[in-house]
Design an enzyme around this catalytic site. Structure first.
Site, PDB file in Angstrom:
ATOM      1  N   LEU A 249       1.120  -1.132  -0.083  1.00 59.65           N
ATOM      2  CA  LEU A 249      -0.306   0.004  -0.195  1.00 59.65           C
ATOM      3  C   LEU A 249       1.088   1.667   0.359  1.00 59.65           C
ATOM      4  CD1 LEU A 249      -2.987  -1.163   2.294  1.00 59.65           C
ATOM      5  CD2 LEU A 249      -2.730  -2.067   0.223  1.00 59.65           C
ATOM      6  N   ASP A 250       1.403   1.487  -1.384  1.00 60.92           N
ATOM      7  CA  ASP A 250       2.820   2.628  -0.953  1.00 60.92           C
ATOM      8  C   ASP A 250       1.590   4.384  -0.705  1.00 60.92           C
ATOM      9  OD1 ASP A 250       4.572   3.903  -2.688  1.00 60.92           O
ATOM     10  OD2 ASP A 250       2.782   4.844  -3.870  1.00 60.92           O
ATOM     11  N   ALA A 251       2.115   4.699  -0.024  1.00 63.89           N
ATOM     12  CA  ALA A 251       2.078   6.037   1.292  1.00 63.89           C
ATOM     13  C   ALA A 251       1.035   6.192   1.350  1.00 63.89           C
ATOM     14  CB  ALA A 251       2.158   6.567  -0.728  1.00 63.89           C
TER      15      ALA A 251
END
Length: 597
Positions: A249-251
């Site tokens: 789950l990027d950023a």
């Protein structure tokens, strides 16, 4: 035999319980949302998008879907290039030839069509970048390796169809993006960049100011609109169907925005993670969520929740602390941090890494290293050819955010300058990381001992490109075949460590870990298998001078046989004194049969 209770089959009961749980998530997220007060049918729509409106899998709470055999390679889809072959096919060929049986999975960084930031400004989430390959190539890798993919969930490209529709006031996209007035006081918003937060754009509805946490080509999505949530649930289902098992789950920490707050780690963000976990694990019980939160340590740990959010969190404090340890020759801060880290409860674990496509983050070292110590570390890395990226502060000032440097070059010396011990220092760093509680992730360029790529920095104009080299396969294969090449030596030695590690029950990601006190120049910790049969004492000389180690100091049980898994040396006496060479590591175990090839 299907049991019936209150007129419902067991499957129907499971579905109803799941529906109630999803409904609770939905209400928690949107209970105070004046923009979209009508949530009728959202729960059922989410279940249908994830295809959970029929057969529902039953996840086991606190189950560990990992073992000591797990290790993940982190790479871009086009880090390896071969004439006449799609890069994803080249990547699989390399993994099969050089890491088969040693790594369990691969994290392919964004492999979708993109406009900037090397993939993190996504144009189309449903497609594979044609320059890399197609879904068949992705499927071929997923068939042999646990596949981790990025869910770039905070933002998408300003050139995506969604944003183009936003400009035209059309669906899908009309209300997909966060907007704010330039007159609002947004000084409390935490930023990872120095560019202006708001970007002025002309739309069919007039001038709008869109929110851009990272860059003006990465426009933040508005999860206050349930339609955005539905799009990403559909994307997750699509990835599951194509073999993705691990979702990065990027950023994610920046996801939810509320003016007059930091807009970081808000409760709605945590609730969305809990919702996604509920949906994903009921679709595929062994699927994992890994949160990428490059933030101070305590905030990072909050994404475990109560074993109901992320299965794994990136151990972002490890890279700067271990780097500082090895260039100063003092393990005090690393030891203090390791002692403070809570054991991950079953069903969760740490994701350990030393290098990635990004730089070495400095925010996770805040509160752990002083500004003076960080200054010395930064100056040392600049002396080794590294660059520094900055982030904006509330008062308009900037602060170092990350160091951009290849790990092999970062470890080529100490605070006193370069020396001839870079290789041993580099291997020592990985011997420590591979032995720590958690799942290890190894960046492909660390596996290959890749150096700083100054030409790529010059070509792209981005400091992060220094650690994003693209290897031509003939050149790489020649280097790996040369026993005198640093690249071949690094790969061979890391493969030896990986081969040993995966046979040790005491290296299970959730096995007991206890910090040893062996002085400032020797870093050590004890691992014990979950059945308590195997112990491994992991000890490293983190200095550039020989160090003495008395085996009595680590409490070896007298009636056991002990040996070092790395060197194969046996120890016949508990009061034996060893001389550790600079940066030598020992994995001393009481089960020598585990070291057998």
């Amino acid at each position: 035999m299907v049991q019936e209770l209150d007129g419902m089959t067991a499957q129907e009961q499971r579905l109803e319980r799941l529906r109630d749980r999803v409904e609770q998530h939905v209400q928690s997220i949107y209970h105070d949302n004046p923009l979209h007060a009508d949530l009728g049918g959202l729960t059922d729509q989410l279940l249908a998008l994830m295809r959970l409106d029929g057969t529902v899998a039953m996840p086991r709470q606190y189950a560990n879907h990992w073992s000591e055999r797990d290790a993940i390679v982190i790479t871009y889809g086009d880090s390896l290039l071969a004439e006449g072959e799609k890069p994803l096919a080249t990547l699989k060929r390399f993994l099969d030839q050089h890491t088969a049986g040693l790594v369990s999975g691969v994290h392919i960084l964004p492999f979708y069509p993109w406009s900037s930031d090397d993939g993190f400004a996504v144009l189309d989430y449903s497609s594979v970048n044609e320059a890399l390959g197609d879904w068949q190539h992705i499927g071929a890798i997923a068939a042999e390796y646990d596949l981790m993919a990025d869910l770039v969930i905070n933002h998408c490209s300003s050139r995506s169809l969604w944003f183009e529709n936003f400009l035209k006031d059309q669906d899908p996209g009309r209300d997909y993006f966060v907007t704010a007035s330039p007159d609002m006081d947004l000084s409390a918003v935490v930023r990872p960049r120095t560019s202006p937060l708001l970007w002025e754009v002309k739309t069919a509805r007039g001038t709008q100011w869109v929110w851009c946490t990272f860059s003006h080509d990465q426009v933040d999505l508005d999860f206050r609109n349930p339609e955005v949530l539905k799009q990403f649930v559909s994307i997750i289902r699509h990835y599951l169907d194509n073999g993705v098992r691990l979702f990065r789950l990027d950023a994610i920490a920046f996801l939810w925005k509320i003016p007059d707050t930091s807009c970081l780690n808000l409760e709605e963000t945590h609730e969305i993670v809990r919702l996604l976990r509920t949906l994903v694990e009921h679709a595929r019980p062994d699927a994992l969520l890994i949160t990428e939160t490059n933030i101070p340590n305590r905030e990072n740990l909050s994404y475990f929740g109560n074993a109901n959010e992320a299965h794994c969190v990136y151990n972002f404090s490890l890279p700067p602390l271990l780097l500082n340890t090895l260039v100063t020759g003092d393990c005090a801060y690393l030891k203090q941090w390791v002692m403070s880290m809570p054991p991950a409860q079953n069903g969760t674990t740490y994701f350990n890494f030393l290098a990635s496509h990004d730089g070495i983050g400095l925010r996770p070292a805040e509160g752990l290293l002083s500004d003076e110590e960080l200054g010395v570390l930064i100056a040392t890395m600049q002396g080794f050819g590294g660059h520094v990226s900055f982030r904006a502060l509330e008062d308009g000032q900037s602060r170092p955010y990350e160091i951009n440097i290849a790990l092999f070059d970062a470890l080529q010396g100490t605070v006193r300058g370069k020396d001839e011990l870079g290789m041993e220092r580099f291997i020592c760093a990985h011997a420590i990381m591979l032995a720590l509680e958690g799942i290890p992730g190894i960046y492909l360029h660390s596996l290959l001992g890749t150096r700083n790529d100054y030409e790529r920095v010059k070509h792209t104009g981005h400091s992060r490109a220094i650690n994003r080299h693209q290897w031509r396969m003939p050149e790489l294969e020649t280097a790996l075949a040369d026993p005198h090449s640093s690249h071949g030596q690094v790969l061979a030695r890391l493969k030896e460590l990986l081969a040993v590690r995966r046979r040790q029950a005491a290296f299970h990601p959730n096995a007991t870990q206890f910090t040893l006190h062996l002085g400032g120049a020797v870093f050590g910790f004890w691992r014990q298998s979950m059945d308590r049969r195997q112990s491994i004492f992991c000890i490293s000389n983190i200095s550039d001078l020989p160090q003495q180690l008395n085996l009595l100091d680590i409490n070896l049980i007298e009636h056991h046989q002990w040996m070092d898994l790395i060197s194969g040396e046996h120890y016949t006496s508990r009061d034996q004194q060893l001389t550790l060479a600079p940066y030598q590591s020992l994995w001393i175990t009481n089960l020598p049969d585990h070291a057998a090839p």
